[in-house]
Design a protein around this motif. Sequence first.
Motif, PDB file in Angstrom:
ATOM      1  N   PRO A 274       1.601  -4.998  -3.329  1.00  0.00           N
ATOM      2  CA  PRO A 274       2.824  -4.617  -3.064  1.00  0.00           C
ATOM      3  C   PRO A 274       4.669  -4.133  -4.061  1.00  0.00           C
ATOM      4  O   PRO A 274       4.745  -4.849  -4.963  1.00  0.00           O
TER       5      PRO A 274
ATOM      6  N   LYS B 176      -2.488   6.155  -4.558  1.00  0.00           N
ATOM      7  CA  LYS B 176      -1.561   5.776  -3.302  1.00  0.00           C
ATOM      8  C   LYS B 176      -0.986   3.630  -3.224  1.00  0.00           C
ATOM      9  O   LYS B 176      -1.884   3.309  -4.023  1.00  0.00           O
TER      10      LYS B 176
ATOM     11  N   HIS C  32       3.668  -0.510  -0.504  1.00  0.00           N
ATOM     12  CA  HIS C  32       5.471  -0.917  -0.592  1.00  0.00           C
ATOM     13  C   HIS C  32       5.847  -1.444   0.326  1.00  0.00           C
ATOM     14  O   HIS C  32       5.483  -0.691   1.347  1.00  0.00           O
ATOM     15  N   HIS C  33       7.129  -2.074   0.110  1.00  0.00           N
ATOM     16  CA  HIS C  33       8.288  -2.167   1.236  1.00  0.00           C
ATOM     17  C   HIS C  33       9.302  -1.599   1.158  1.00  0.00           C
ATOM     18  O   HIS C  33       9.010  -0.730  -0.451  1.00  0.00           O
ATOM     19  N   LEU C  34       9.823  -1.078   1.872  1.00  0.00           N
ATOM     20  CA  LEU C  34      10.467  -0.114   2.174  1.00  0.00           C
ATOM     21  C   LEU C  34      12.688  -1.269   2.253  1.00  0.00           C
ATOM     22  O   LEU C  34      12.662  -1.529   2.766  1.00  0.00           O
ATOM     23  N   CYS C  35      13.631  -0.953   1.176  1.00  0.00           N
ATOM     24  CA  CYS C  35      14.903  -1.731   1.624  1.00  0.00           C
ATOM     25  C   CYS C  35      15.688  -0.419   0.699  1.00  0.00           C
ATOM     26  O   CYS C  35      15.841  -0.532  -0.668  1.00  0.00           O
ATOM     27  N   PRO C  36      16.133  -0.511   1.788  1.00  0.00           N
ATOM     28  CA  PRO C  36      17.344   0.623   1.201  1.00  0.00           C
ATOM     29  C   PRO C  36      18.178  -0.219   0.937  1.00  0.00           C
ATOM     30  O   PRO C  36      20.092   0.472   1.466  1.00  0.00           O
TER      31      PRO C  36
ATOM     32  N   LEU D 250      14.499  -9.098  -2.657  1.00  0.00           N
ATOM     33  CA  LEU D 250      12.944  -9.407  -2.748  1.00  0.00           C
ATOM     34  C   LEU D 250      11.802  -9.201  -3.995  1.00  0.00           C
ATOM     35  O   LEU D 250      11.071 -10.573  -3.387  1.00  0.00           O
TER      36      LEU D 250
ATOM     37  N   MET E 284       8.152 -10.818  -3.462  1.00  0.00           N
ATOM     38  CA  MET E 284       7.465 -10.079  -2.202  1.00  0.00           C
ATOM     39  C   MET E 284       7.190  -8.607  -2.969  1.00  0.00           C
ATOM     40  O   MET E 284       6.277  -7.655  -2.379  1.00  0.00           O
TER      41      MET E 284
ATOM     42  N   ASP F 154       0.243  13.645   3.681  1.00  0.00           N
ATOM     43  CA  ASP F 154      -0.014  12.855   2.772  1.00  0.00           C
ATOM     44  C   ASP F 154      -0.287  11.574   2.946  1.00  0.00           C
ATOM     45  O   ASP F 154      -1.461  11.254   2.926  1.00  0.00           O
ATOM     46  N   MET F 155       1.014  10.880   4.519  1.00  0.00           N
ATOM     47  CA  MET F 155       0.439   9.213   4.694  1.00  0.00           C
ATOM     48  C   MET F 155      -1.159  10.154   4.879  1.00  0.00           C
ATOM     49  O   MET F 155      -1.499   8.246   4.721  1.00  0.00           O
ATOM     50  N   LEU F 156      -1.382  10.479   6.097  1.00  0.00           N
ATOM     51  CA  LEU F 156      -2.179  10.124   6.781  1.00  0.00           C
ATOM     52  C   LEU F 156      -3.858  10.860   5.481  1.00  0.00           C
ATOM     53  O   LEU F 156      -4.863  10.595   6.208  1.00  0.00           O
ATOM     54  N   GLY F 157      -3.431  11.421   5.115  1.00  0.00           N
ATOM     55  CA  GLY F 157      -4.162  12.305   4.235  1.00  0.00           C
ATOM     56  C   GLY F 157      -5.416  12.992   4.744  1.00  0.00           C
ATOM     57  O   GLY F 157      -5.930  13.335   4.289  1.00  0.00           O
TER      58      GLY F 157
ATOM     59  N   ARG G 159       2.316  -2.916   8.833  1.00  0.00           N
ATOM     60  CA  ARG G 159       4.170  -2.182   7.785  1.00  0.00           C
ATOM     61  C   ARG G 159       4.747  -2.650   9.482  1.00  0.00           C
ATOM     62  O   ARG G 159       4.008  -2.821  10.764  1.00  0.00           O
TER      63      ARG G 159
ATOM     64  N   CYS H  10       5.300 -12.781   4.545  1.00  0.00           N
ATOM     65  CA  CYS H  10       5.491 -11.421   4.312  1.00  0.00           C
ATOM     66  C   CYS H  10       4.396 -11.597   2.819  1.00  0.00           C
ATOM     67  O   CYS H  10       3.031 -10.937   3.637  1.00  0.00           O
TER      68      CYS H  10
ATOM     69  N   ILE I 144       2.043  -8.686   4.851  1.00  0.00           N
ATOM     70  CA  ILE I 144       2.418  -7.727   5.937  1.00  0.00           C
ATOM     71  C   ILE I 144       3.930  -6.645   4.724  1.00  0.00           C
ATOM     72  O   ILE I 144       4.523  -7.102   3.710  1.00  0.00           O
ATOM     73  N   LEU I 145       3.762  -5.431   5.193  1.00  0.00           N
ATOM     74  CA  LEU I 145       5.207  -4.595   3.978  1.00  0.00           C
ATOM     75  C   LEU I 145       5.635  -4.437   5.166  1.00  0.00           C
ATOM     76  O   LEU I 145       5.713  -3.878   6.285  1.00  0.00           O
ATOM     77  N   LEU I 146       6.971  -4.021   4.641  1.00  0.00           N
ATOM     78  CA  LEU I 146       8.284  -4.115   5.818  1.00  0.00           C
ATOM     79  C   LEU I 146       8.857  -2.727   5.535  1.00  0.00           C
ATOM     80  O   LEU I 146       9.461  -2.218   3.723  1.00  0.00           O
ATOM     81  N   ASP I 147       9.437  -2.186   6.387  1.00  0.00           N
ATOM     82  CA  ASP I 147       9.930  -0.767   6.295  1.00  0.00           C
ATOM     83  C   ASP I 147      11.305  -1.106   6.846  1.00  0.00           C
ATOM     84  O   ASP I 147      11.819  -1.640   8.494  1.00  0.00           O
ATOM     85  N   MET I 148      12.527  -1.996   5.590  1.00  0.00           N
ATOM     86  CA  MET I 148      13.868  -2.246   6.418  1.00  0.00           C
ATOM     87  C   MET I 148      14.672  -0.951   6.679  1.00  0.00           C
ATOM     88  O   MET I 148      14.998  -0.400   5.404  1.00  0.00           O
ATOM     89  N   VAL I 149      15.368  -1.421   7.412  1.00  0.00           N
ATOM     90  CA  VAL I 149      16.321  -0.208   7.877  1.00  0.00           C
ATOM     91  C   VAL I 149      17.549  -0.823   7.833  1.00  0.00           C
ATOM     92  O   VAL I 149      17.931  -1.687   8.907  1.00  0.00           O
TER      93      VAL I 149
END
Lengths: 290, 290
Positions: A189, A212, A215-219, A227, A232, B24-27, B91, B113, B118-123
């Motif tokens: 990751p 591909k 990845h984690h997304l961390c803004p 992280l 992580m 792109d994400m789904l190919g 995700r 994680c 587990i991959l995190l999308d943090m907002v």
Amino acid sequence: MLDYKLLEALAAVVDAGGFDKAGDMLGISQPAISQRIRTLEVRLGQPVLVRSQTPRATPAGQRLLNHVHQVRLLERDLTGSIPSLAEPATRFRVALNADSLATWWASAVGNFCASEGILLDMVVEDQDVGLRRMREGDVAACLCSSPQPVAGARCIPLGTMTYLPLATPDYSRHHFSEGLTWASLQSAPAIVFGPNDQLQHRFLARVGYQGKFPHHLCPSSEGFVKLALAGMGYGMIPEIQAREHIEANRLVSIAPGSGLDVPLYWHFWRHGGELMSRLTRKLQDSTELV
Amino acid sequence: MLDYKLLEALAAVVDAGGFDKAGDMLGISQPAISQRIRTLEVRLGQPVLVRSQTPRATPAGQRLLNHVHQVRLLERDLTGSIPSLAEPATRFRVALNADSLATWWASAVGNFCASEGILLDMVVEDQDVGLRRMREGDVAACLCSSPQPVAGARCIPLGTMTYLPLATPDYSRHHFSEGLTWASLQSAPAIVFGPNDQLQHRFLARVGYQGKFPHHLCPSSEGFVKLALAGMGYGMIPEIQAREHIEANRLVSIAPGSGLDVPLYWHFWRHGGELMSRLTRKLQDSTELV
């Protein structure tokens, strides 16, 4: 001359994000704000605001806002020579990248702002949005990595930030014991700042990987480092932010020698006045960028 | 059953922020994505996406997204018992407050994680927006200070973060040598996270001040601390973030005894499955909150 009471109302609605709050900001009622905006629109013969939930300026309104920002900067010079004119403080809105704000920005501008009585409105934006807000007159300056000045503005280089591909020693041993192989990059990751973050892609291209990657997304700039420290993922971290962690061996480079240099440019309105010139010199003197 | 190829396309367009990137994400190709969305809309008899520059879900689309998120969590439980079903990683999109992400979050969830893949999308969102995104099915969980669960979700207390009013010793001597007087609070610059930040107002109310106050706006948790350290203002900083600076006397409280406790609640979908239950227990075990 233009009626600056009306322009001030327009700026307040956009800055405060609403008619009510604009009234609070200027110490007048919400109906008085609405009346001023209507008067401005009647004089102009076109709307200056889009009445969405958070009102925003129309293209005509944006040109007015841009003008207001420049007038304010010029007024600041004037009150420097005629102190009795001065309002308590100058507000100054700047768009900048998250990593600068989290690292060298405050130490570069702190003393200057405190001694000049400048209050900063900082907005964190990626480069395209920051420059668009500059064109729209919504910010007085923009710090980003684009060398292309917007029309009417100047743009000077401030130096570069170096980003290193870092992870904990454990993470690095676990995922990259055989180096950055195709298989390891497909499964290890990464941490990415956001969907528009190009650093990770540039890094992978540099080490010859094009597939591909999970990845984690961390803004969040500090969250990003935390992280990585929590094992992580690996990610591109500014050297000035990671230095103490590298020295303490909490973070190591997963690919020594493949750091990336990101140049930083300071965009500001050409007629920004003496205060802007001095702030610009202050930034040029900052020693944290290389 | 529903056609999950279509729902997956909808989720990809919203997650990726566009038709191209969703492809792109789904190919698959962008026209294939468009076709799936159209098919979904014909079956539903109503649009699922607003075609703005960044497409977003209509209310009907949001209900579908919410459903997709819950199905994915349930699938995760299933593949735990039938490993050959598993995709490379789960995700998980979470809305949380900036200060948690900058401080205790990574150490609380990091091992979990990493070991669960587990991959995190943090907002990062303030509370109202975070809970709205939860209601809209855009995130699977939300960490914020509201104790009100959204319909269909659970909400449990995790503890509190204590915020202290801090500044450098120099700043404190310069502005508050006679304590927090009306005059000093009117002229000493504060640092505020953003226009919706209520902490500064709560602090001032607590010390009996109700007027205006000059302030910087700094929407970055680490930037906030750096501004305070650079002597640009005083501000409400989480104790866990400021501890080392307080011990080293780089920051001091300008009003000892007037810290504010902010409770944190974890909101998650009631039918979020076993993985969500375990993540929730992990958060409840975190020792950094009091």
